[in-house]
Design a protein around this motif. Sequence first.
Motif, PDB file in Angstrom:
ATOM      1  N   VAL A 151       6.391   3.512  -7.936  1.00 23.58           N
ATOM      2  CA  VAL A 151       4.981   3.187  -8.075  1.00 23.58           C
ATOM      3  C   VAL A 151       4.788   1.700  -8.346  1.00 23.58           C
ATOM      4  N   ALA A 152       5.639   1.162  -9.202  1.00 23.99           N
ATOM      5  CA  ALA A 152       5.467  -0.223  -9.622  1.00 23.99           C
ATOM      6  C   ALA A 152       5.520  -1.183  -8.438  1.00 23.99           C
ATOM      7  N   MET A 153       6.272  -0.814  -7.407  1.00 30.46           N
ATOM      8  CA  MET A 153       6.419  -1.702  -6.259  1.00 30.46           C
ATOM      9  C   MET A 153       5.222  -1.651  -5.319  1.00 30.46           C
ATOM     10  N   THR A 154       4.423  -0.573  -5.371  1.00 27.38           N
ATOM     11  CA  THR A 154       3.368  -0.414  -4.377  1.00 27.38           C
ATOM     12  C   THR A 154       2.290  -1.492  -4.509  1.00 27.38           C
ATOM     13  N   MET A 155       1.867  -1.776  -5.736  1.00 25.78           N
ATOM     14  CA  MET A 155       0.823  -2.783  -5.937  1.00 25.78           C
ATOM     15  C   MET A 155       1.312  -4.157  -5.495  1.00 25.78           C
ATOM     16  N   PHE A 156       2.513  -4.516  -5.920  1.00 30.81           N
ATOM     17  CA  PHE A 156       3.068  -5.823  -5.585  1.00 30.81           C
ATOM     18  C   PHE A 156       3.234  -5.971  -4.076  1.00 30.81           C
ATOM     19  N   ALA A 157       3.769  -4.924  -3.426  1.00 32.95           N
ATOM     20  CA  ALA A 157       4.039  -4.999  -1.989  1.00 32.95           C
ATOM     21  C   ALA A 157       2.747  -5.102  -1.188  1.00 32.95           C
ATOM     22  N   SER A 158       1.724  -4.355  -1.575  1.00 36.37           N
ATOM     23  CA  SER A 158       0.474  -4.386  -0.829  1.00 36.37           C
ATOM     24  C   SER A 158      -0.207  -5.745  -0.942  1.00 36.37           C
ATOM     25  N   VAL A 159      -0.218  -6.301  -2.146  1.00 35.00           N
ATOM     26  CA  VAL A 159      -0.831  -7.620  -2.324  1.00 35.00           C
ATOM     27  C   VAL A 159      -0.059  -8.675  -1.534  1.00 35.00           C
ATOM     28  N   LEU A 160       1.267  -8.602  -1.592  1.00 36.05           N
ATOM     29  CA  LEU A 160       2.093  -9.577  -0.884  1.00 36.05           C
ATOM     30  C   LEU A 160       1.895  -9.483   0.621  1.00 36.05           C
ATOM     31  N   SER A 161       1.879  -8.264   1.155  1.00 36.81           N
ATOM     32  CA  SER A 161       1.715  -8.116   2.603  1.00 36.81           C
ATOM     33  C   SER A 161       0.338  -8.595   3.054  1.00 36.81           C
ATOM     34  N   GLY A 162      -0.691  -8.348   2.219  1.00 40.15           N
ATOM     35  CA  GLY A 162      -2.019  -8.836   2.562  1.00 40.15           C
ATOM     36  C   GLY A 162      -2.072 -10.355   2.640  1.00 40.15           C
ATOM     37  N   ARG A 163      -1.322 -11.028   1.773  1.00 36.16           N
ATOM     38  CA  ARG A 163      -1.298 -12.489   1.788  1.00 36.16           C
ATOM     39  C   ARG A 163      -0.448 -13.035   2.932  1.00 36.16           C
ATOM     40  N   LEU A 164       0.629 -12.338   3.276  1.00 31.06           N
ATOM     41  CA  LEU A 164       1.521 -12.829   4.331  1.00 31.06           C
ATOM     42  C   LEU A 164       0.978 -12.568   5.728  1.00 31.06           C
ATOM     43  N   ALA A 165       0.078 -11.588   5.873  1.00 30.89           N
ATOM     44  CA  ALA A 165      -0.353 -11.162   7.205  1.00 30.89           C
ATOM     45  C   ALA A 165      -0.963 -12.298   7.999  1.00 30.89           C
ATOM     46  N   ARG A 166      -1.715 -13.179   7.334  1.00 29.27           N
ATOM     47  CA  ARG A 166      -2.380 -14.246   8.082  1.00 29.27           C
ATOM     48  C   ARG A 166      -1.379 -15.280   8.588  1.00 29.27           C
ATOM     49  N   ARG A 167      -0.196 -15.324   8.007  1.00 30.41           N
ATOM     50  CA  ARG A 167       0.825 -16.275   8.459  1.00 30.41           C
ATOM     51  C   ARG A 167       1.755 -15.670   9.506  1.00 30.41           C
ATOM     52  N   THR A 168       2.119 -14.425   9.301  1.00 33.36           N
ATOM     53  CA  THR A 168       3.130 -13.811  10.167  1.00 33.36           C
ATOM     54  C   THR A 168       2.552 -12.829  11.166  1.00 33.36           C
ATOM     55  N   GLY A 169       1.321 -12.352  10.940  1.00 36.77           N
ATOM     56  CA  GLY A 169       0.819 -11.235  11.718  1.00 36.77           C
ATOM     57  C   GLY A 169       1.299  -9.928  11.107  1.00 36.77           C
ATOM     58  N   ASP A 170       0.789  -8.809  11.612  1.00 33.70           N
ATOM     59  CA  ASP A 170       1.104  -7.503  11.036  1.00 33.70           C
ATOM     60  C   ASP A 170       2.439  -6.933  11.500  1.00 33.70           C
ATOM     61  N   GLY A 181       9.196   2.695  -2.095  1.00 24.58           N
ATOM     62  CA  GLY A 181       7.840   2.362  -2.514  1.00 24.58           C
ATOM     63  C   GLY A 181       7.385   1.020  -1.974  1.00 24.58           C
ATOM     64  N   PHE A 182       8.264   0.010  -2.054  1.00 26.01           N
ATOM     65  CA  PHE A 182       7.915  -1.318  -1.563  1.00 26.01           C
ATOM     66  C   PHE A 182       7.712  -1.292  -0.050  1.00 26.01           C
ATOM     67  N   GLY A 183       8.652  -0.706   0.685  1.00 21.78           N
ATOM     68  CA  GLY A 183       8.578  -0.706   2.143  1.00 21.78           C
ATOM     69  C   GLY A 183       7.362   0.023   2.671  1.00 21.78           C
ATOM     70  N   THR A 184       7.017   1.157   2.053  1.00 23.07           N
ATOM     71  CA  THR A 184       5.850   1.921   2.508  1.00 23.07           C
ATOM     72  C   THR A 184       4.565   1.129   2.313  1.00 23.07           C
ATOM     73  N   SER A 185       4.378   0.568   1.124  1.00 23.20           N
ATOM     74  CA  SER A 185       3.160  -0.202   0.866  1.00 23.20           C
ATOM     75  C   SER A 185       3.138  -1.502   1.668  1.00 23.20           C
ATOM     76  N   PHE A 186       4.296  -2.085   1.893  1.00 21.47           N
ATOM     77  CA  PHE A 186       4.378  -3.328   2.660  1.00 21.47           C
ATOM     78  C   PHE A 186       3.913  -3.107   4.096  1.00 21.47           C
ATOM     79  N   ALA A 187       4.197  -1.904   4.627  1.00 22.25           N
ATOM     80  CA  ALA A 187       3.807  -1.588   6.005  1.00 22.25           C
ATOM     81  C   ALA A 187       2.392  -1.031   6.116  1.00 22.25           C
ATOM     82  N   LEU A 188       1.853  -0.506   5.009  1.00 18.66           N
ATOM     83  CA  LEU A 188       0.558   0.164   5.073  1.00 18.66           C
ATOM     84  C   LEU A 188      -0.562  -0.791   5.463  1.00 18.66           C
ATOM     85  N   THR A 189      -0.541  -2.002   4.915  1.00 19.22           N
ATOM     86  CA  THR A 189      -1.611  -2.950   5.224  1.00 19.22           C
ATOM     87  C   THR A 189      -1.665  -3.251   6.720  1.00 19.22           C
ATOM     88  N   GLY A 190      -0.504  -3.548   7.309  1.00 24.87           N
ATOM     89  CA  GLY A 190      -0.458  -3.887   8.724  1.00 24.87           C
ATOM     90  C   GLY A 190      -0.846  -2.732   9.624  1.00 24.87           C
TER      91      GLY A 190
END
Length: 456
Positions: free
Chosen positions: A315-334, A372-381
């Motif tokens: 669970v702890a990784m989901t919040m961090f991963a989602s916020v990070l992926s949201g910030r990285l998306a504009r640089r790398t794409g989804d 947890g990290f990988g799932t949330s990291f991919a969810l935003t994209g």
Amino acid sequence: MTVDRARPTGERRGWAPLLAVCAGYFMVILDVTVINVAVPVIGRELSASLTGVQWVTDGYTLVLAGFLLTGGALGDRLGNRRVFCVGVAVFTVSSAACALAPDAPFLIAGRLVEGLGAALIVPGSLALLQQAYPEPAARSRAFGLWGSMAGIAASAGPLLGGALVSTVGWRWVFLINLPVGAACLALTLRHVAPSPRRADRALDWPAQCAVVAAVALLTTSLNEAGRRGWTDPAVLAGLGLAVLAVALFLVREKLARSPALPLPLLRTPAMSGGALIGLLFNFAFYGMVFTASLEFQQERGYSAFETGLALFPAVAMTMFASVLSGRLARRTGDRPLVISGMLLAALGLAGWAAAGPDPGYALLVVPMMAAGFGTSFALTGSTTTVMGAVPAEYAGTASALFNTTRQIGSATGVALGGSLLLSATTPSTGLRLSMAIGAAAYLTAAALAWRCVPRR
């Protein structure tokens, strides 16, 4: 530069629309899991049968999954903010009714109405975020935080439920929704702009009924498969009828003047591929959470509260991963984010499967964190991919389709995990096989992302 105060941009709106929408979504997902630890106490205090206790849990999920597309279609026709607010009101009032339930049938009826309110909330949540944050960077961050709500709420449920049941009683599992629902409604009405109404979008009721039947039959069959076995006649009949309902839906959509889900949208790789990716990673992640919960409680003797703590690394990784992926998306794409997230999650579950028949808890922390990290990291994209593949007038429908496939993935993962635990020679063998299948699902999602998620 002058900004219209009535309709501020995403930057000026700040966090208020996001907080409003995420509060509603958090309630919906929390009610899927918070009830689990309260069910034994509810059964004793209300003298409920085993079937009645099962319906307290499953009735909510069935109505939620079955009416998501209907909620999306209503949002597109009547305005997503209006339908979202109605859903929050229905959900909040029915939660109060559940808390005051004098007997099991009354509680089950309240849970069914709760599921209907949830089905009106979820499709509008993504559509409202897309409306409130039109800038790509702000929208990615908003989708990232929205996605983190699912993992946090799903895994915090056992912790919160255990704490409430052991202190103030099971009725507070429902009463906590009242202040959250009231705050969500007030914030939405004040800070979220009204959505356009498209009265020309007729509701295709035959298609909606076919969807409700298909999802209800499929979800019920998958839930029963965990108890009856995959070869049980009732399970096979339910799956066959679900396939028939899907076929009727497709025929109806091909012939309808105003289809609920235009088939050309499904032929878009980003739309169909993104929805299938959502199904696969929900299948793997919630299958992992379910089987791990059983392993920790039944084989290791953890209490419900201790099980929630044991799952906390994921669970702890989901919040961090989602916020990070949201910030990285504009640089790398989804695309790179979805692929790397699925590969990391696959590596985590494969590590659990290879950890041996009786690994110490310390060896499982990293695999859970990776999943947890990988799932949330991919969810935003994947969310951005689906929502960006349709015109604005079908935003509610796209959101409903994405969340329907995710619900189906969750139900399938839980049913398969339970079936494997029951049918394997030892629980450890079934658990490891379930983790290996989950890893394969993540790898399949990574391959789909390579083909279907657009480049930057």
